[in-house]
Scaffold this active site. Structure first.
Site, short mmCIF file in Angstrom:
data_model
loop_
_atom_site.label_atom_id
_atom_site.label_comp_id
_atom_site.label_asym_id
_atom_site.label_seq_id
_atom_site.Cartn_x
_atom_site.Cartn_y
_atom_site.Cartn_z
NE ARG A 51 -8.84 6.08 -9.30
CZ ARG A 51 -8.48 7.20 -9.91
NH1 ARG A 51 -9.18 7.65 -10.90
NH2 ARG A 51 -7.41 7.87 -9.53
CB THR A 52 -9.78 4.18 -2.55
OG1 THR A 52 -9.01 3.58 -3.58
CG2 THR A 52 -10.06 3.15 -1.48
CE LYS A 80 -5.52 19.80 16.87
NZ LYS A 80 -6.79 19.86 17.62
NE ARG A 101 -5.68 4.75 -0.09
CZ ARG A 101 -5.81 4.83 -1.41
NH1 ARG A 101 -5.46 5.94 -2.03
NH2 ARG A 101 -6.30 3.83 -2.10
CG HIS A 129 -5.84 -0.89 -2.41
ND1 HIS A 129 -7.14 -0.79 -1.95
CD2 HIS A 129 -5.61 0.19 -3.19
CE1 HIS A 129 -7.67 0.33 -2.44
NE2 HIS A 129 -6.76 0.94 -3.18
#
Ligand code: NCD
Length: 305
Positions: A51-52, A80, A101, A129
């Site tokens: 969703r986000t 890396k 995120r 959030h």
């Protein structure tokens, strides 16, 4: 330049404006269809999301802009060994705004310190959030017509659940909001929020273990998933994961005008039979997430509509 790290980055008045714009977007989407023409949103997701990430992308596409990004750390140069600070310097050359995120608390804050474009914190570990909170506030406001004078039950993993942490920070600014904190002993709300936010501001709350004890008194029930990825061992997760299961029988104890929210994804904590209960608002909530993120992108990019 403005970023969004925590819901407190916006004043209550600014939040009202944001929600007003989101409601206007829902009613008149065509008015907003080209306001971000030529603009790019980068989504930098070092942790899984449905969703986000996709609602940020849908929001930018609905505004006429375009999107680029990665959806796992493995597919980016993080694998890396590239630092967040370096990555964001580069993304600043490619996009006008970004949503990030990351599994580490504070990662978005590091990003905004090195960014020349607005950074949206789309979840940093077990910390915050804020865009989910904007979504939750818009949902509650649309369902109840207010954000003050209500009793909110927060149920499940209150320890690791970042959506709960951000929502509490945001809601304590509205008059006469009370909380019922429903969790097993091991997953209680962290002391830094209970003491520094609730106690310090004299917010009324009680802590209960049984969902049945809370249900009759609630205006909103906010269910959450046990945050498997933040547990240190599988055994503890397995012991906790089905602690709460909201089903039709338990819903009989709830007021007729209570609404059930959940940031999703759900695992077992809401039985699918509850989906057809008119009080189940979690799918509608996900839809509101697009409108509020459209309003957020417009605001952070300082675009006049
Ligand atoms: C939440 C999250 O990522 O914290 N999901 C979401 O963004 N809607 C809740 C969760 O994962 O349990």
């Amino acid at each position: 330049m403005r970023h969004l790290m925590s819901p407190l980055d916006f004043s209550v008045e600014e939040l009202d404006k944001l929600m007003e714009m989101a409601e206007d977007i829902e009613a008149n989407p065509e008015k907003y269809a080209h306001v971000c023409d030529g603009k790019k949103l980068a989504t930098l997701f070092y942790e899984p999301s449905t969703r986000t990430r996709l609602s940020h992308e849908a929001a930018m596409l609905n505004l006429g802009g375009s999107v680029l990004g990665f959806s796992s750390a493995d597919s980016s140069s993080a694998s890396k060994g590239e630092s967040v600070a370096d990555t964001i310097r580069i993304i600043s050359c490619y996009a006008d705004i970004c949503a990030m995120r990351h599994p580490k608390e504070g990662a978005a804050l590091v990003a905004c310190a090195h960014s020349s474009i607005p950074v949206i914190n789309a979840g940093d570990g077990g910390h915050q959030h804020p865009t989910q909170t904007l979504t939750d506030l818009l949902t509650i406001h649309s369902l109840k017509g207010r954000l003050d004078n209500m009793t909110i039950g927060l149920c499940g993993d209150l320890k690791f659940g970042r959506t709960v942490h951000s929502l509490i920070h945001a809601l304590v600014r509205y008059p006469n909001v009370k909380f019922v904190l429903i969790s097993p002993e091991e997953l209680k709300l962290p002391g830094y929020i209970r003491k520094d936010v609730l106690d310090r501001q004299n917010i009324e709350y009680r802590e209960v273990v049984r969902l049945e004890d809370a249900l009759p008194s609630l205006d909103i029930l906010y269910m959450t998933r046990v945050q498997k990825e933040r547990f240190f061992n599988e055994e503890d997760y397995v012991r906790m994961k089905d602690f709460y299961i909201l089903d039709s029988k338990k819903m009989e104890l709830a007021p007729k005008d209570m609404h059930v929210l959940h940031p999703l994804p759900r695992v077992n904590e809401i039985s699918v039979e509850v989906d057809s209960d008119p009080r189940a608002a979690y799918f509608k909530q996900a839809q509101y997430g697009v409108y509020i993120r459209m309003a957020l992108i417009i605001t952070l990019l300082n675009i006049e509509v």
